[in-house]
Design an enzyme around this catalytic site. Structure first.
Site: not given
Length: 456
Positions: A275, A278, A404
């Site tokens: 991730r 981003y 996450d």
């Protein structure tokens, strides 16, 4: 005997004295205009004209009255499920048209010469989910809007209702390439925001934050010099003197160790995770935005957006709300990753648009958290979706995704104090409108497919 010539002509006439007019009386400059007004009833016509103009301004409807009726919470009438029910119609709220910061149009008539001058605004990513709702607000306010979008995640259908409007322009353009425009404000929303999209092309994702990241390479035997260029849109803002708003994200906080998250928290981000394209891209974009503000005196604003939902979301973009709604409508099990105890905060898209506009029109740079502090676990969200769509929908668990975040909740006290902003739409109120939009798009597509099969 000598003779003498004697001139016997007429003698020269006496030269008269120069003309000296009679001095004006001291009160003549005052009396003369009064005499002019009193002649031929001119003063009567003057007062009659003033009275007629006053009546025109008093009874002429405001030029904005027709175009600025839209939901204060962004709950558009077209998304209200079962409009026949009086209880739902009662929930319709009309946006108060904002003119400047903190001032609202109370419905009074404003002379045309005193109305707010429309701005020329560019919205990158304006055909996307959030961008298209922002465009609706700006157009309704009376501004001229230029949408710049490459349609990687945006859809023409989101802005088609503005086609033919002289104050709307659409440019198919990838912001990685330079763009020259004359504008007053720049809303930068262009970037893949869902995990499915930004993981599909992580390099493109991180570059899209910078719009254009030029590398000028010079090679010789002594040195190798990399000169990094500037952001295209920040450069545009600097050249034309436009105000620039960067839509950052709550992902800059990573998997936070502080709860709820304040703007002063520096985050806990994995810089090499799946991730990170981003997360770190947005963090770097914030850095460059502030560098332009400090070094080049560019007017900038920074918004950190938390989870947002609503009509026009991409149906299969991998975000939790759109996943649950699409799965429930298709009679599929709701997929919960991990134990489902991760928390998120969900704001309706109209609340976000209101916050972005208040931030742009305000005098504070930011960053500002824009989100709903109402916190839900994934299991709680799944149950709300069950209650809204299908109580018999099944819930299945799958292994959690990498990096996450376990918790996510904004502290919006800064936005409340400085922007006068806070979300208005609760999850159970906004979710039915998103469900109606998804139902129309999903089952509309199915009807088209079945019609094609029948024809074949």
């Amino acid at each position: 005997m000598a003779s003498e010539l004697i001139y016997r002509g007429p003698e020269s006439l006496p030269v008269p004295d120069s003309y000296t007019p009679k001095p004006n009386k001291p009160w003549f400059t005052v009396i003369r205009p009064l005499r002019y007004l009193l002649r031929e009833q001119r003063i009567v016509f003057l007062f009659a004209g003033i009275a007629i103009a006053s009546l025109i301004f008093a009874f002429l409807p405001s030029s904005r009255s027709g175009g600025s009726s839209y939901a204060n919470t962004g709950i558009y009438d077209s998304y209200l499920p079962s409009e026949s029910t009086q209880s739902q119609v009662a929930h319709r709220i009309i946006y108060q048209n904002r003119v400047g910061v903190g001032s609202f149009n109370s419905g009074g008539k404003i002379p045309l010469g005193l109305q707010r001058k429309g701005l020329r605004i560019v919205v990158t990513g304006g055909a996307g989910f959030v961008g298209s709702h922002l465009v609706d607000r700006l157009i309704a306010r009376g501004d001229s809007v230029i949408v710049v979008d490459n349609f990687f995640t945006g859809r023409k259908e989101n802005v088609m209702h503005h086609f033919g409007n002289p104050r709307f322009e659409l440019i198919r353009h990838d912001v990685v390439e330079p763009l020259l425009l004359e504008v007053d404000q720049i809303y930068h929303l262009a970037c893949p925001a869902s995990p499915v999209h930004y993981k599909h092309n992580p390099v493109k994702t991180i570059i899209s934050f910078f719009f254009s990241f030029y590398s000028l390479l010079q090679f010789n035997l002594i040195t190798c010099t990399n000169v990094v260029g500037t952001l295209n849109m920040l450069g545009l803002a600097k050249r034309v003197g436009a105000r620039f708003l960067l839509t950052s994200t709550s992902e800059v906080y990573g998997d936070p160790l502080e709860h709820p998250q304040k703007e002063t928290y520096w985050g806990n981000v994995n810089p090499i995770g799946v991730r990170s394209c981003y997360d770190e891209g947005k963090r770097t974009a914030e850095t460059l935005t502030m560098d332009y503000h400090r070094g080049a005196d560019v007017e900038v604003r920074i918004a950190r957006i938390f989870n947002t939902y609503g009509p026009r979301m991409c149906i299969d973009d991998g975000r939790v709300v759109s996943n649950f709604v699409a799965q429930a409508l298709r009679k599929e099990p709701l997929t919960v990753y991990g134990d489902g105890k991760q928390t998120r905060s969900f704001q309706f898209v109209s609340d976000l648009v209101e916050g972005l506009m208040r931030l742009m029109e305000g005098e504070h740079v930011g960053p500002f958290n824009l989100g709903n502090p109402g916190e839900f676990t994934m299991l709680e969200l799944a149950k709300v979706v069950q209650e809204t769509i299908d109580p018999n929908a099944q819930i299945v668990h799958k292994p959690n995704t990498e990096d996450d975040p376990h918790k996510r909740k904004p502290d919006i006290s800064k936005a409340k104090e400085l922007l006068g902003w806070e979300p208005k739409v609760a999850l159970r109120k906004g979710l039915p409108m998103m469900v109606q939009d998804f139902r129309q798009r999903i089952f509309g597509d199915h009807k088209e497919d079945s019609a094609k099969i029948t024809t074949a």
